[in-house]
Scaffold this motif. Structure first.
Motif, PDB file in Angstrom:
ATOM      1  N   THR A 159      10.502   9.500   1.087  1.00 18.95           N
ATOM      2  CA  THR A 159      11.924   9.288   1.393  1.00 18.95           C
ATOM      3  C   THR A 159      12.325  10.058   2.644  1.00 18.95           C
ATOM      4  N   LEU A 160      13.025   9.370   3.512  1.00 19.50           N
ATOM      5  CA  LEU A 160      13.655   9.993   4.675  1.00 19.50           C
ATOM      6  C   LEU A 160      15.149  10.019   4.392  1.00 19.50           C
ATOM      7  N   THR A 161      15.709  11.202   4.222  1.00 18.28           N
ATOM      8  CA  THR A 161      17.110  11.315   3.815  1.00 18.28           C
ATOM      9  C   THR A 161      18.021  11.456   5.034  1.00 18.28           C
ATOM     10  N   LEU A 162      19.127  10.730   4.978  1.00 14.30           N
ATOM     11  CA  LEU A 162      20.132  10.798   6.041  1.00 14.30           C
ATOM     12  C   LEU A 162      21.141  11.905   5.788  1.00 14.30           C
ATOM     13  N   GLY A 163      21.260  12.330   4.539  1.00 10.71           N
ATOM     14  CA  GLY A 163      22.268  13.321   4.198  1.00 10.71           C
ATOM     15  C   GLY A 163      23.619  12.654   3.950  1.00 10.71           C
ATOM     16  N   THR A 164      24.571  13.437   3.537  1.00  8.96           N
ATOM     17  CA  THR A 164      25.921  12.924   3.278  1.00  8.96           C
ATOM     18  C   THR A 164      26.661  12.779   4.599  1.00  8.96           C
ATOM     19  N   LEU A 165      27.065  11.553   4.908  1.00  8.35           N
ATOM     20  CA  LEU A 165      27.746  11.264   6.171  1.00  8.35           C
ATOM     21  C   LEU A 165      29.113  10.675   5.896  1.00  8.35           C
ATOM     22  N   THR A 166      30.059  11.003   6.748  1.00  2.00           N
ATOM     23  CA  THR A 166      31.405  10.435   6.654  1.00  2.00           C
ATOM     24  C   THR A 166      31.503   9.253   7.597  1.00  2.00           C
ATOM     25  N   GLU A 167      31.895   8.111   7.072  1.00  2.00           N
ATOM     26  CA  GLU A 167      32.010   6.928   7.907  1.00  2.00           C
ATOM     27  C   GLU A 167      33.081   7.130   8.984  1.00  2.00           C
ATOM     28  N   ALA A 168      32.821   6.574  10.165  1.00  2.00           N
ATOM     29  CA  ALA A 168      33.803   6.652  11.248  1.00  2.00           C
ATOM     30  C   ALA A 168      34.978   5.715  11.008  1.00  2.00           C
ATOM     31  N   CYS A 169      34.814   4.780  10.099  1.00  6.98           N
ATOM     32  CA  CYS A 169      35.883   3.846   9.728  1.00  6.98           C
ATOM     33  C   CYS A 169      37.124   4.619   9.281  1.00  6.98           C
ATOM     34  N   PRO A 170      38.315   4.268   9.776  1.00  9.88           N
ATOM     35  CA  PRO A 170      39.537   4.991   9.372  1.00  9.88           C
ATOM     36  C   PRO A 170      39.750   5.013   7.865  1.00  9.88           C
ATOM     37  N   LEU A 171      39.269   3.963   7.184  1.00 10.88           N
ATOM     38  CA  LEU A 171      39.400   3.912   5.731  1.00 10.88           C
ATOM     39  C   LEU A 171      38.252   4.617   5.026  1.00 10.88           C
ATOM     40  N   GLY A 172      37.228   4.996   5.795  1.00 13.02           N
ATOM     41  CA  GLY A 172      36.064   5.628   5.202  1.00 13.02           C
ATOM     42  C   GLY A 172      35.219   4.679   4.395  1.00 13.02           C
ATOM     43  N   SER A 218       0.818  -1.216   0.000  1.00 11.73           N
ATOM     44  CA  SER A 218       0.000   0.000   0.000  1.00 11.73           C
ATOM     45  C   SER A 218       0.848   1.260   0.000  1.00 11.73           C
ATOM     46  N   TYR A 219       2.093   1.151   0.534  1.00  8.52           N
ATOM     47  CA  TYR A 219       2.919   2.359   0.657  1.00  8.52           C
ATOM     48  C   TYR A 219       4.367   1.918   0.811  1.00  8.52           C
ATOM     49  N   THR A 220       5.288   2.719   0.261  1.00  7.44           N
ATOM     50  CA  THR A 220       6.714   2.423   0.379  1.00  7.44           C
ATOM     51  C   THR A 220       7.454   3.642   0.927  1.00  7.44           C
ATOM     52  N   ILE A 221       8.350   3.364   1.868  1.00 10.11           N
ATOM     53  CA  ILE A 221       9.168   4.421   2.486  1.00 10.11           C
ATOM     54  C   ILE A 221      10.631   4.000   2.351  1.00 10.11           C
ATOM     55  N   ALA A 222      11.505   4.931   2.015  1.00 14.23           N
ATOM     56  CA  ALA A 222      12.935   4.647   1.909  1.00 14.23           C
ATOM     57  C   ALA A 222      13.713   5.460   2.928  1.00 14.23           C
ATOM     58  N   ILE A 223      14.727   4.834   3.509  1.00 18.53           N
ATOM     59  CA  ILE A 223      15.727   5.553   4.303  1.00 18.53           C
ATOM     60  C   ILE A 223      17.024   5.465   3.509  1.00 18.53           C
ATOM     61  N   THR A 224      17.485   6.597   3.021  1.00 17.59           N
ATOM     62  CA  THR A 224      18.651   6.623   2.140  1.00 17.59           C
ATOM     63  C   THR A 224      19.350   7.965   2.281  1.00 17.59           C
ATOM     64  N   ALA A 225      20.477   8.126   1.578  1.00 15.71           N
ATOM     65  CA  ALA A 225      21.276   9.347   1.746  1.00 15.71           C
ATOM     66  C   ALA A 225      20.696  10.543   1.004  1.00 15.71           C
ATOM     67  N   LYS A 226      20.310  10.328  -0.258  1.00  9.63           N
ATOM     68  CA  LYS A 226      19.920  11.456  -1.112  1.00  9.63           C
ATOM     69  C   LYS A 226      18.550  11.238  -1.732  1.00  9.63           C
ATOM     70  N   SER A 227      17.843  12.323  -1.929  1.00 12.27           N
ATOM     71  CA  SER A 227      16.520  12.258  -2.538  1.00 12.27           C
ATOM     72  C   SER A 227      16.591  12.056  -4.051  1.00 12.27           C
ATOM     73  N   THR A 228      17.806  12.084  -4.612  1.00 13.32           N
ATOM     74  CA  THR A 228      17.955  11.929  -6.063  1.00 13.32           C
ATOM     75  C   THR A 228      18.327  10.504  -6.471  1.00 13.32           C
ATOM     76  N   SER A 229      18.483   9.598  -5.496  1.00 16.90           N
ATOM     77  CA  SER A 229      18.891   8.228  -5.815  1.00 16.90           C
ATOM     78  C   SER A 229      17.751   7.471  -6.480  1.00 16.90           C
ATOM     79  N   THR A 230      18.097   6.352  -7.104  1.00 13.19           N
ATOM     80  CA  THR A 230      17.090   5.511  -7.751  1.00 13.19           C
ATOM     81  C   THR A 230      16.022   5.072  -6.765  1.00 13.19           C
ATOM     82  N   LEU A 231      16.442   4.683  -5.585  1.00  6.82           N
ATOM     83  CA  LEU A 231      15.496   4.240  -4.564  1.00  6.82           C
ATOM     84  C   LEU A 231      14.558   5.375  -4.176  1.00  6.82           C
TER      85      LEU A 231
END
Length: 368
Positions: A148-161, A128-141
């Motif tokens: 769409t609920l956007t997380l925004g551009t995030l930098t991974e805490a991983c030392p290698l990124g 009946s309804y689809t919701i996405a959690i993703t980084a950007k509103s321009t993605s295929t998803l």
């Protein structure tokens, strides 16, 4: 007296601690940034989830899939029917899990994950309804779901990124926010929560006294004006006695209790005449009770602090409803023991292998 030397932390350990702190700070900053960016799309998502007549189906793959499993579990435990659907299994038959009144929550930080995006045509027909959690509103998803609920551009805490860390933390936090706010607006209560969490320490803390008390039909109850001897005879029953005798007046309110200790005092004093007097003369008039609806830990605290083995349960008018007996508490607690099978084995042990009990010699009370 000289002060003890303070142990020094070598440079490697200092670096390890500092890096751990930096990673935690990076992930907390990702959540803080997300909390500042929430907009009306979050409110819309909660409204959709709250009004969902079917189930909330969560899907994602890899680390996002693991996050999705936890989000689905959170929704379920908070009263919203939910389950996880693996996207790779979905295209091999698990799409049959989807019903026309379900809401599907899709997780992919990039929004380009093939296993997730290839579900979109089918989900448009099935859910009946689809919701996405993703980084950007321009993605295929994002471009192919209802919201769409956007997380925004995030930098991974991983030392290698590279390793999902800040992104999955933010994704999990947003899923928790959806589940918790939805349950709050649905009026989800502690009692509702207890129904879904009957086991473990959490279950014990949420159990109400009436759930383990002996109901009134299994308790010994009498009017305070009846003779003690008559009460003892009339309320005797085959098998194990049902705890203390609860006494009440004409208005039905609890006025006292009569326990084995009260009977022992009469025999010790050789005051057998009290056996033919109203039980109100021998009953304990200052007693502890617990009210219906109280959490079980309240009753356990009273039993332990007062060193008593029976505790009456009463309603708001002080009328008896049942009795908490320490043996029933032990039986209830046994189901939460991690070594319950071992305890059961001990209980069923061959008596010949158990130590001999220590039995005190029988002595006649003085003046009898």
């Amino acid at each position: 007296m000289s002060a003890l030397p303070v142990p020094r932390i070598d440079s490697v350990r200092l670096h390890t601690i500092r890096r751990g702190s930096e990673i935690l700070r990076a992930e907390s900053q990702a959540i803080e940034a997300l909390s500042q960016s929430l907009d009306e799309s979050f409110a819309t998502a909660v409204e959709v989830l709250r009004s969902c007549r079917g189930s909330v189906v969560v899907s994602g793959i890899g680390k996002a899939g693991l996050v999705g499993q936890k989000i689905a579990a959170s929704f379920s435990s908070l009263g919203t029917s939910s389950h996880f659907m693996h996207p790779a299994e979905a295209v091999h038959g698990d799409l049959g899990k989807i019903r026309c009144d379900d809401v599907v929550l899709l997780l992919s930080y990039s929004g380009e994950t093939d296993e997730v995006t290839r579900l979109l045509p089918s989900l448009r027909e099935l859910a009946s309804y689809t919701i996405a959690i993703t980084a950007k509103s321009t993605s295929t998803l994002a471009r192919n779901v209802d919201l769409t609920l956007t997380l925004g551009t995030l930098t991974e805490a991983c030392p290698l990124g590279l390793a999902p860390s800040s992104t999955t933390t933010a994704m999990l936090a947003l899923g928790d926010a959806l589940a918790l706010v939805t349950s709050e607006l649905q009026g989800f209560t502690r009692d509702n929560f207890a129904k879904f969490h009957p086991a473990g320490a959490l279950g014990r803390s949420l159990t109400r006294v009436e759930q383990i008390m002996r109901p009134l039909a299994e308790c010994r109850v009498a009017h305070e004006s009846h003779d003690l001897r008559a009460v003892l005879v009339e309320l005797s029953r085959p098998g194990r006695r049902t705890g203390a005798i609860m006494l009440h007046g004409d208005d039905g309110k609890l006025t006292g209790v009569f326990t084995d200790s009260d009977l022992a005092k009469i025999l010790e004093r050789a005051d057998e005449n009290l056996l033919d007097e109203p039980i109100s003369r021998s009953m304990t008039k200052h007693f502890q009770v617990v009210r219906q609806g109280e959490p079980l830990p309240i009753a356990l605290s009273i039993l332990a602090d007062r060193k008593i083995s029976e505790l009456p349960v009463v309603d708001d008018q002080q009328r008896p409803l049942g009795m908490i007996d320490v043996t029933d508490v032990m039986s209830f607690m046994k189901s939460f023991w991690p070594n319950a099978q071992a305890a059961e084995a001990v209980g069923n042990s061959n008596p010949e292998t158990l130590p001999e009990p220590h039995i005190l010699p029988l002595r006649r009370p003085k003046n009898i």
